[in-house]
Design a protein around this motif. Structure first.
Motif, PDB file in Angstrom:
ATOM      1  N   PHE A 280      -1.619  -2.584  -6.215  1.00 13.73           N
ATOM      2  CA  PHE A 280      -0.938  -2.561  -4.924  1.00 13.73           C
ATOM      3  C   PHE A 280      -1.795  -1.937  -3.824  1.00 13.73           C
ATOM      4  CE2 PHE A 280       3.856  -2.916  -6.142  1.00 13.73           C
ATOM      5  CZ  PHE A 280       3.571  -4.053  -6.885  1.00 13.73           C
ATOM      6  N   ASP A 281      -2.660  -0.986  -4.179  1.00 14.77           N
ATOM      7  CA  ASP A 281      -3.486  -0.352  -3.153  1.00 14.77           C
ATOM      8  C   ASP A 281      -4.722  -1.167  -2.798  1.00 14.77           C
ATOM      9  OD1 ASP A 281      -4.981   0.088  -5.437  1.00 14.77           O
ATOM     10  OD2 ASP A 281      -5.096   2.267  -5.213  1.00 14.77           O
ATOM     11  N   GLU A 282      -4.839  -2.375  -3.383  1.00 13.53           N
ATOM     12  CA  GLU A 282      -5.932  -3.287  -3.046  1.00 13.53           C
ATOM     13  C   GLU A 282      -5.468  -4.439  -2.155  1.00 13.53           C
ATOM     14  OE1 GLU A 282      -8.801  -3.390  -6.890  1.00 13.53           O
ATOM     15  OE2 GLU A 282      -6.849  -4.348  -7.167  1.00 13.53           O
TER      16      GLU A 282
ATOM     17  N   ASP B 215      -6.848   4.215   4.774  1.00 16.12           N
ATOM     18  CA  ASP B 215      -7.631   3.006   4.507  1.00 16.12           C
ATOM     19  C   ASP B 215      -7.022   1.858   5.311  1.00 16.12           C
ATOM     20  OD1 ASP B 215      -9.011   0.821   3.614  1.00 16.12           O
ATOM     21  OD2 ASP B 215      -8.500   1.058   1.502  1.00 16.12           O
ATOM     22  N   PRO B 216      -7.665   1.444   6.417  1.00  8.52           N
ATOM     23  CA  PRO B 216      -7.086   0.398   7.259  1.00  8.52           C
ATOM     24  C   PRO B 216      -7.328  -1.020   6.753  1.00  8.52           C
ATOM     25  CG  PRO B 216      -9.149   1.156   8.209  1.00  8.52           C
ATOM     26  CD  PRO B 216      -8.894   2.017   6.985  1.00  8.52           C
ATOM     27  N   SER B 217      -7.908  -1.169   5.555  1.00  6.81           N
ATOM     28  CA  SER B 217      -8.277  -2.507   5.092  1.00  6.81           C
ATOM     29  C   SER B 217      -7.078  -3.390   4.767  1.00  6.81           C
ATOM     30  CB  SER B 217      -9.176  -2.405   3.853  1.00  6.81           C
ATOM     31  OG  SER B 217      -8.471  -1.835   2.751  1.00  6.81           O
ATOM     32  N   PHE B 218      -5.852  -2.823   4.719  1.00  6.68           N
ATOM     33  CA  PHE B 218      -4.678  -3.668   4.490  1.00  6.68           C
ATOM     34  C   PHE B 218      -4.531  -4.709   5.581  1.00  6.68           C
ATOM     35  CE2 PHE B 218      -3.130  -0.325   7.274  1.00  6.68           C
ATOM     36  CZ  PHE B 218      -2.192  -0.955   8.089  1.00  6.68           C
TER      37      PHE B 218
ATOM     38  N   GLY C 195       3.741   6.459  -5.003  1.00  3.51           N
ATOM     39  CA  GLY C 195       3.823   6.584  -6.453  1.00  3.51           C
ATOM     40  C   GLY C 195       4.930   5.791  -7.105  1.00  3.51           C
ATOM     41  N   TRP C 196       5.351   4.686  -6.497  1.00  2.56           N
ATOM     42  CA  TRP C 196       6.449   3.901  -7.051  1.00  2.56           C
ATOM     43  C   TRP C 196       5.973   2.669  -7.811  1.00  2.56           C
ATOM     44  CZ3 TRP C 196       8.952   3.359  -1.572  1.00  2.56           C
ATOM     45  CH2 TRP C 196       9.364   4.630  -1.124  1.00  2.56           C
ATOM     46  N   SER C 197       4.676   2.378  -7.784  1.00  2.00           N
ATOM     47  CA  SER C 197       4.202   1.146  -8.413  1.00  2.00           C
ATOM     48  C   SER C 197       4.168   1.302  -9.934  1.00  2.00           C
ATOM     49  CB  SER C 197       2.814   0.773  -7.893  1.00  2.00           C
ATOM     50  OG  SER C 197       1.889   1.817  -8.153  1.00  2.00           O
TER      51      SER C 197
ATOM     52  N   ARG D 223       0.835  -1.210   0.000  1.00  2.00           N
ATOM     53  CA  ARG D 223       0.000   0.000   0.000  1.00  2.00           C
ATOM     54  C   ARG D 223       0.869   1.258   0.000  1.00  2.00           C
ATOM     55  NH1 ARG D 223      -5.575  -0.630   1.670  1.00  2.00           N
ATOM     56  NH2 ARG D 223      -6.125  -2.800   1.227  1.00  2.00           N
ATOM     57  N   LEU D 224       1.952   1.249   0.771  1.00  2.00           N
ATOM     58  CA  LEU D 224       2.828   2.411   0.849  1.00  2.00           C
ATOM     59  C   LEU D 224       3.543   2.661  -0.478  1.00  2.00           C
ATOM     60  CD1 LEU D 224       4.250   1.809   4.420  1.00  2.00           C
ATOM     61  CD2 LEU D 224       2.965   3.846   3.708  1.00  2.00           C
TER      62      LEU D 224
END
Length: 258
Positions: free
Chosen positions: A67-69, A253-256, A38-40, A32-33
């Motif tokens: 990655f943010d999922e 977003d705490p869903s990670f 912006g590195w993905s 997520r980080l």
């Protein structure tokens, strides 16, 4: 047009050890980080972590998921050949594990291997002199930096010995014309190392774009960078910044953690 369905992933928290669950949470946070900073590169890089208590099992992203999922439960457990060792509804990209498997096989000190294709990282990797001592960030990288020449898309098993030989005992690896890679004793260390690596490349590209002559940091200062890094982090490595980074994610977003 209907909104896309949200991915629902059953929790694995009660099916794995507390140690593995914590690693899953930290690795999901790392993905997520990387997206947040912006590195993905869409879905086309990987971050891997060794499963605690094992030498030949690793966690990797479900291939096709942004990655943010990514969540702790969606991470897939694989072996050194990139094969699933536990049932998962998600696919993996064994070819994408080529670089990671080579490093994990020989660097048992590294729990995490983080690889990016960021624009600034690739830009500097294409420069003949690579990372230049033009910033404070760069001296930390230069104190433990290796280079590996481009051999095409990293799919060939016979490239592995050359890659690990080039890496040696270093922490930072610049893959020529390809991207950046960091190792860490913890996931937090690998992430913070990449933050410094990315910052060094970004600063270098911006400094060069100004067109003026650059001032280089003397070699004597570069050679003392490792000791300076230990003082800055109070010998805690990435763990000093990690709680704050997790709070940043929690607010967004705490869903990670699921």
């Amino acid at each position: 047009m209907n909104a896309p369905e949200k991915l629902i992933v059953p929790s694995l928290q009660d099916r794995v050890s507390p140690e593995e669950w914590q690693t899953r949470v930290d690795l999901a946070a790392c993905y997520r980080l990387v997206a947040d900073f912006g590195w993905s590169d869409l879905i086309f890089t990987h971050i891997t972590a060794r499963v605690p208590g094992t030498e030949d099992q690793f966690l990797i992203n479900p291939y096709g998921m942004m990655f943010d999922e990514i969540t702790a439960s969606s991470l897939v457990k694989i072996d050194l050949q990139g094969n699933k060792v536990e049932e998962s509804p998600f696919p993996v990209n064994p070819a994408g594990f080529t670089i990671h498997s080579a490093i994990h096989a020989v660097r048992h000190d590294a729990q995490c291997v983080l690889h990016t294709h960021s624009l600034n990282g690739v830009a500097v990797s294409a420069q003949k002199e690579g990372v230049l001592p033009v910033s404070q960030q760069s001296i930390f990288v230069l104190s433990s930096l290796a280079y590996h020449g481009y051999e095409g898309v990293a799919l060939n098993e016979d490239e592995k010995p050359r890659l690990v030989a080039d890496l040696g005992e270093k922490t930072y690896l610049m893959l020529r014309n390809h991207g950046l890679l960091t190792l860490g004793k913890t996931i937090a260390d690998a992430f913070v190392n990449m933050y410094v690596f990315e910052a060094a490349c970004t600063i270098q590209v911006r400094a060069q774009s100004g067109g003026g002559e650059l001032t280089m940091i003397p070699d004597t200062i570069v050679r003392g960078a490792q000791q300076a890094a230990r003082q800055v982090t109070k010998a805690q490595g990435g763990m000093l910044a990690w709680p704050g980074l997790l709070r940043r994610l929690e607010r967004k977003d705490p869903s990670f953690r699921t």
